[in-house]
Design a protein around this motif. Structure first.
Motif, PDB file in Angstrom:
ATOM      1  N   ASP A 135       0.851  -1.182   0.000  1.00 51.49           N
ATOM      2  CA  ASP A 135       0.000   0.000   0.000  1.00 51.49           C
ATOM      3  C   ASP A 135       0.892   1.239   0.000  1.00 51.49           C
ATOM      4  O   ASP A 135       1.361   1.672   1.047  1.00 51.49           O
ATOM      5  CB  ASP A 135      -0.915  -0.013   1.228  1.00 51.49           C
ATOM      6  CG  ASP A 135      -1.868   1.159   1.249  1.00 51.49           C
ATOM      7  OD1 ASP A 135      -2.443   1.475   0.196  1.00 51.49           O
ATOM      8  OD2 ASP A 135      -2.025   1.767   2.325  1.00 51.49           O
ATOM      9  N   TYR A 148       1.325  -2.229   4.137  1.00 51.73           N
ATOM     10  CA  TYR A 148       0.808  -3.279   3.284  1.00 51.73           C
ATOM     11  C   TYR A 148      -0.375  -3.904   3.991  1.00 51.73           C
ATOM     12  O   TYR A 148      -0.652  -3.604   5.148  1.00 51.73           O
ATOM     13  CB  TYR A 148       1.870  -4.352   2.973  1.00 51.73           C
ATOM     14  CG  TYR A 148       2.458  -5.030   4.184  1.00 51.73           C
ATOM     15  CD1 TYR A 148       1.844  -6.138   4.762  1.00 51.73           C
ATOM     16  CD2 TYR A 148       3.639  -4.571   4.753  1.00 51.73           C
ATOM     17  CE1 TYR A 148       2.393  -6.769   5.867  1.00 51.73           C
ATOM     18  CE2 TYR A 148       4.194  -5.199   5.861  1.00 51.73           C
ATOM     19  CZ  TYR A 148       3.565  -6.292   6.414  1.00 51.73           C
ATOM     20  OH  TYR A 148       4.105  -6.912   7.515  1.00 51.73           O
ATOM     21  N   TYR A 149      -1.108  -4.766   3.280  1.00 49.94           N
ATOM     22  CA  TYR A 149      -2.181  -5.506   3.934  1.00 49.94           C
ATOM     23  C   TYR A 149      -2.308  -6.886   3.332  1.00 49.94           C
ATOM     24  O   TYR A 149      -1.904  -7.132   2.196  1.00 49.94           O
ATOM     25  CB  TYR A 149      -3.507  -4.752   3.892  1.00 49.94           C
ATOM     26  CG  TYR A 149      -4.105  -4.520   2.533  1.00 49.94           C
ATOM     27  CD1 TYR A 149      -5.056  -5.392   2.008  1.00 49.94           C
ATOM     28  CD2 TYR A 149      -3.745  -3.408   1.778  1.00 49.94           C
ATOM     29  CE1 TYR A 149      -5.627  -5.166   0.772  1.00 49.94           C
ATOM     30  CE2 TYR A 149      -4.304  -3.175   0.536  1.00 49.94           C
ATOM     31  CZ  TYR A 149      -5.242  -4.053   0.041  1.00 49.94           C
ATOM     32  OH  TYR A 149      -5.802  -3.827  -1.192  1.00 49.94           O
ATOM     33  N   TRP A 168      -4.289  -4.955   7.945  1.00 47.32           N
ATOM     34  CA  TRP A 168      -3.397  -3.880   7.521  1.00 47.32           C
ATOM     35  C   TRP A 168      -2.206  -3.767   8.453  1.00 47.32           C
ATOM     36  O   TRP A 168      -2.359  -3.800   9.673  1.00 47.32           O
ATOM     37  CB  TRP A 168      -4.145  -2.553   7.521  1.00 47.32           C
ATOM     38  CG  TRP A 168      -5.201  -2.473   6.468  1.00 47.32           C
ATOM     39  CD1 TRP A 168      -6.448  -3.021   6.502  1.00 47.32           C
ATOM     40  CD2 TRP A 168      -5.081  -1.823   5.214  1.00 47.32           C
ATOM     41  NE1 TRP A 168      -7.116  -2.737   5.343  1.00 47.32           N
ATOM     42  CE2 TRP A 168      -6.306  -2.003   4.535  1.00 47.32           C
ATOM     43  CE3 TRP A 168      -4.068  -1.098   4.599  1.00 47.32           C
ATOM     44  CZ2 TRP A 168      -6.528  -1.480   3.273  1.00 47.32           C
ATOM     45  CZ3 TRP A 168      -4.299  -0.577   3.340  1.00 47.32           C
ATOM     46  CH2 TRP A 168      -5.517  -0.767   2.685  1.00 47.32           C
TER      47      TRP A 168
END
Length: 148
Positions: A93, A99-100, A113
């Motif tokens: 992300d 990021y997730y 997340w």
């Protein structure tokens, strides 16, 4: 004289090659987390987080996908999980390290997340969100790392 110059050049070349190291273009289980030239962000193979109502374990599988397992917050991890979702994906992300993990189960989307860059220093390191098939958020809970 020429022999000394050639010998000197040969020695310099040998020393240069002996101390040269190759930088890998990619590292297993990492992704580019920020702008070019910045370090890689390491994604753990296993992470266990605890939210207000759940304990969640995410594991990287040999096929590169992720496994999601969830228990009630008071349950032991050695007990049978109340939910298991396979074939999850890691989605970067932005370029700052966030990021997730994305999982889909029976029309619901589960996202965990990782919050590296936030607008608050007190932001939890992980957030669980669950949305229904109409993209309505039905769960949002911050989580702390139990084991990383």
């Amino acid at each position: 004289m020429i022999k000394k110059i050639v010998l000197g050049a040969f020695c310099i070349t040998q020393f240069s090659l002996a101390y040269a190291t190759e930088k890998p273009s990619s590292t297993f289980n990492t992704y580019r987390a920020s702008y070019e030239g910045q370090p890689f962000q390491k994604v753990p193979k296993t992470v266990i987080i605890k939210t207000k109502k759940f304990k969640i374990r995410i594991d990287k599988q040999p096929n590169g996908k992720y496994l999601y397992q969830a228990w009630a917050a008071t349950a032991k991890l050695t007990s049978k999980p109340s939910m298991i979702i396979t074939d999850g994906e890691l989605i970067p992300d932005g370029s700052g390290g966030n990021y997730y993990f994305n999982f889909v189960n029976e029309g619901h989307t589960y996202q965990v997340w990782r919050n590296y860059l936030t607008d608050s220093a007190s932001k939890a390191p992980y957030t669980l969100t669950v949305t229904d098939e109409n993209d309505h958020e039905i769960v949002r809970q911050d989580g702390q790392v139990v084991k990383n």
